[in-house]
Design a protein around this motif. Sequence first.
Motif, PDB file in Angstrom:
ATOM      1  N   GLY A 122      31.143  36.853  32.292  1.00  0.00           N
ATOM      2  CA  GLY A 122      31.242  38.295  32.087  1.00  0.00           C
ATOM      3  C   GLY A 122      32.696  38.731  32.054  1.00  0.00           C
ATOM      4  N   THR A 123      32.918  39.995  31.785  1.00  0.00           N
ATOM      5  CA  THR A 123      34.270  40.528  31.662  1.00  0.00           C
ATOM      6  C   THR A 123      34.826  40.930  33.028  1.00  0.00           C
ATOM      7  N   THR A 124      36.142  41.052  33.101  1.00  0.00           N
ATOM      8  CA  THR A 124      36.799  41.488  34.324  1.00  0.00           C
ATOM      9  C   THR A 124      36.721  43.004  34.445  1.00  0.00           C
ATOM     10  N   LEU A 125      36.333  43.473  35.611  1.00  0.00           N
ATOM     11  CA  LEU A 125      36.265  44.904  35.872  1.00  0.00           C
ATOM     12  C   LEU A 125      37.507  45.315  36.663  1.00  0.00           C
ATOM     13  N   ILE A 126      38.280  46.246  36.115  1.00  0.00           N
ATOM     14  CA  ILE A 126      39.474  46.755  36.793  1.00  0.00           C
ATOM     15  C   ILE A 126      39.239  48.226  37.132  1.00  0.00           C
ATOM     16  N   GLU A 127      39.460  48.561  38.405  1.00  0.00           N
ATOM     17  CA  GLU A 127      39.202  49.921  38.863  1.00  0.00           C
ATOM     18  C   GLU A 127      40.378  50.445  39.688  1.00  0.00           C
ATOM     19  N   ALA A 128      40.570  51.759  39.629  1.00  0.00           N
ATOM     20  CA  ALA A 128      41.483  52.453  40.531  1.00  0.00           C
ATOM     21  C   ALA A 128      40.660  53.019  41.678  1.00  0.00           C
ATOM     22  N   VAL A 129      41.085  52.725  42.906  1.00  0.00           N
ATOM     23  CA  VAL A 129      40.359  53.177  44.094  1.00  0.00           C
ATOM     24  C   VAL A 129      41.172  54.270  44.778  1.00  0.00           C
ATOM     25  N   ALA A 137      44.691  51.630  45.648  1.00  0.00           N
ATOM     26  CA  ALA A 137      44.892  50.303  45.062  1.00  0.00           C
ATOM     27  C   ALA A 137      44.228  50.213  43.702  1.00  0.00           C
ATOM     28  N   LEU A 138      44.632  49.223  42.950  1.00  0.00           N
ATOM     29  CA  LEU A 138      43.906  48.780  41.765  1.00  0.00           C
ATOM     30  C   LEU A 138      43.196  47.487  42.151  1.00  0.00           C
ATOM     31  N   VAL A 139      41.943  47.363  41.782  1.00  0.00           N
ATOM     32  CA  VAL A 139      41.182  46.158  42.113  1.00  0.00           C
ATOM     33  C   VAL A 139      40.614  45.564  40.828  1.00  0.00           C
ATOM     34  N   ALA A 140      40.541  44.246  40.814  1.00  0.00           N
ATOM     35  CA  ALA A 140      39.966  43.532  39.673  1.00  0.00           C
ATOM     36  C   ALA A 140      38.938  42.541  40.200  1.00  0.00           C
ATOM     37  N   SER A 141      37.779  42.509  39.589  1.00  0.00           N
ATOM     38  CA  SER A 141      36.726  41.586  40.011  1.00  0.00           C
ATOM     39  C   SER A 141      36.107  40.924  38.786  1.00  0.00           C
ATOM     40  N   GLN A 142      35.826  39.644  38.933  1.00  0.00           N
ATOM     41  CA  GLN A 142      35.233  38.899  37.823  1.00  0.00           C
ATOM     42  C   GLN A 142      34.327  37.806  38.365  1.00  0.00           C
ATOM     43  N   ARG A 143      33.161  37.694  37.797  1.00  0.00           N
ATOM     44  CA  ARG A 143      32.263  36.604  38.143  1.00  0.00           C
ATOM     45  C   ARG A 143      32.667  35.371  37.348  1.00  0.00           C
ATOM     46  N   LEU A 144      32.556  34.210  38.006  1.00  0.00           N
ATOM     47  CA  LEU A 144      32.872  32.934  37.375  1.00  0.00           C
ATOM     48  C   LEU A 144      31.680  32.002  37.528  1.00  0.00           C
ATOM     49  N   LYS A 145      31.649  30.945  36.732  1.00  0.00           N
ATOM     50  CA  LYS A 145      30.582  29.949  36.852  1.00  0.00           C
ATOM     51  C   LYS A 145      31.150  28.572  36.550  1.00  0.00           C
ATOM     52  N   PRO A 146      30.524  27.524  37.100  1.00  0.00           N
ATOM     53  CA  PRO A 146      31.006  26.169  36.827  1.00  0.00           C
ATOM     54  C   PRO A 146      30.892  25.834  35.348  1.00  0.00           C
ATOM     55  N   LEU A 147      31.770  24.963  34.893  1.00  0.00           N
ATOM     56  CA  LEU A 147      31.727  24.535  33.504  1.00  0.00           C
ATOM     57  C   LEU A 147      30.381  23.902  33.172  1.00  0.00           C
ATOM     58  N   ILE A 148      29.818  23.179  34.140  1.00  0.00           N
ATOM     59  CA  ILE A 148      28.511  22.558  33.959  1.00  0.00           C
ATOM     60  C   ILE A 148      27.833  22.436  35.325  1.00  0.00           C
ATOM     61  N   LEU A 157      50.824  44.384  37.675  1.00  0.00           N
ATOM     62  CA  LEU A 157      49.804  44.558  36.633  1.00  0.00           C
ATOM     63  C   LEU A 157      49.610  43.276  35.830  1.00  0.00           C
ATOM     64  N   VAL A 158      50.699  42.537  35.617  1.00  0.00           N
ATOM     65  CA  VAL A 158      50.575  41.242  34.940  1.00  0.00           C
ATOM     66  C   VAL A 158      49.714  40.302  35.771  1.00  0.00           C
ATOM     67  N   ALA A 159      49.974  40.255  37.077  1.00  0.00           N
ATOM     68  CA  ALA A 159      49.188  39.381  37.958  1.00  0.00           C
ATOM     69  C   ALA A 159      47.727  39.819  38.006  1.00  0.00           C
ATOM     70  N   LEU A 160      47.494  41.125  38.065  1.00  0.00           N
ATOM     71  CA  LEU A 160      46.136  41.651  38.190  1.00  0.00           C
ATOM     72  C   LEU A 160      45.295  41.350  36.957  1.00  0.00           C
ATOM     73  N   THR A 161      45.913  41.362  35.790  1.00  0.00           N
ATOM     74  CA  THR A 161      45.177  41.164  34.536  1.00  0.00           C
ATOM     75  C   THR A 161      45.205  39.724  34.049  1.00  0.00           C
ATOM     76  N   MET A 162      45.954  38.853  34.748  1.00  0.00           N
ATOM     77  CA  MET A 162      46.080  37.462  34.298  1.00  0.00           C
ATOM     78  C   MET A 162      44.733  36.749  34.404  1.00  0.00           C
ATOM     79  N   PRO A 163      44.292  36.088  33.344  1.00  0.00           N
ATOM     80  CA  PRO A 163      43.024  35.349  33.408  1.00  0.00           C
ATOM     81  C   PRO A 163      43.086  34.255  34.461  1.00  0.00           C
ATOM     82  N   ALA A 164      41.968  34.024  35.120  1.00  0.00           N
ATOM     83  CA  ALA A 164      41.908  32.966  36.127  1.00  0.00           C
ATOM     84  C   ALA A 164      42.076  31.611  35.462  1.00  0.00           C
ATOM     85  N   SER A 165      42.796  30.719  36.135  1.00  0.00           N
ATOM     86  CA  SER A 165      42.962  29.361  35.620  1.00  0.00           C
ATOM     87  C   SER A 165      41.602  28.681  35.549  1.00  0.00           C
ATOM     88  N   PRO A 166      41.248  28.079  34.413  1.00  0.00           N
ATOM     89  CA  PRO A 166      39.921  27.457  34.299  1.00  0.00           C
ATOM     90  C   PRO A 166      39.814  26.131  35.053  1.00  0.00           C
TER      91      PRO A 166
END
Length: 374
Positions: free
Chosen positions: A291-298, A20-31, A270-279
């Motif tokens: 932080g940035t999105t980490l994409i890895e091949a497993v 698989a290809l996996v993508a992980s990204q940390r998010l934080k509240p706007l405030i 690949l479009v779905a995997l790299t699409m930025p999360a809706s804010p």
Amino acid sequence: MSATVDSLIDRLLTDQNLIALVASQRLKPLIGNTVYPASYAAPDGSARDDKGPRYCITELRDGTNICVIDSIPSQANRIETALLTDDYLGLVREVRVQAKLANDTVGIRHMLELGHRATDGAVLASTLEPEITTALRCVRDDPAPLASIAPMCLLMGVWDSRKNRTGLKLPRAFSATIEATDVSQRQRHAQYNSAWHANELASELQDAAGAKPSEIGLDGVPSGDGLGGVVVHGEIGRNAFLATNPLRANCSGKSDTAKNAARYIASLGLVALTMPASPWLRSGCNLVPDGTTLIEAVNTDGSRETLKITHSEAIAVAKQCAKTLGIDQLAPLLGEITADNIRKLASAKDESPAKAKAAKGKKTAADADATVES
């Protein structure tokens, strides 16, 4: 076409060492540190005092918990509707369903806006049903017809579960979810105060307001315990994957057209995997990248390699794959919901496969529940 992305599509479809290809990204509240997760209705059988909405929070053995901020189906819906925006024009064929509405207007929905995709009741009750059914029946030999009408079925799954239908079930090849760890639930109370209390109004106005002036906004209304979001003590993360086994199973077929369809669906992945999360997910839930999105091949041995692929590269390749399949040459489709098709659909009412199998004694109750959950 990007050589890097092009070769990645080849790997997704042929490399037996790639899981698989996996993508992980940390998010934080706007405030602050409070967010409002998705809320869900109480399950059947809940006690009378426990019928209100609730969050999906799972308690863990170590005393911490995991809270679903945005579920897998919700993330899929957000990605699909995002494909209707200008950035993705030409990527997916225009297929719509229309219906006459009670107010003498016509409602129109794109296939990408329908919750059950090609097997949505709106589709099966429309004049698109014969073409959709043909595409579903032949998908194992040639995924191209379904890819040209409802490509997200091949990427995000579909189940033609209604009675007397094809029974086709395609698994999810792409999945994404947003979850938070170690949360504390907050309560919310509110109080509405009207401009004047009912008993301050003149008698004729009180009479006109009736016995319950609060119902028309002419008296104060308190609100009891309500969901007030969660405080996140741990992390918020968006995790997504594009799995090779279901992708290949959904897009099998040996013809050149079938192979082009497989590349097209992989490119949409690949479009779905790299699409930025809706804010903005919902009121009170605005999340931004931490932080940035980490994409890895497993790989099958558990090893991972970091990939460098941008969303714009994925879009460009996907548009080329769509053109190769001839998506840009296909005329838009517009189906209309008809009374005859509704009657046909209603005559074969949906029957829960779990209940039917359990009733016949073919499965245990646990197996039946698992069938529904899957």
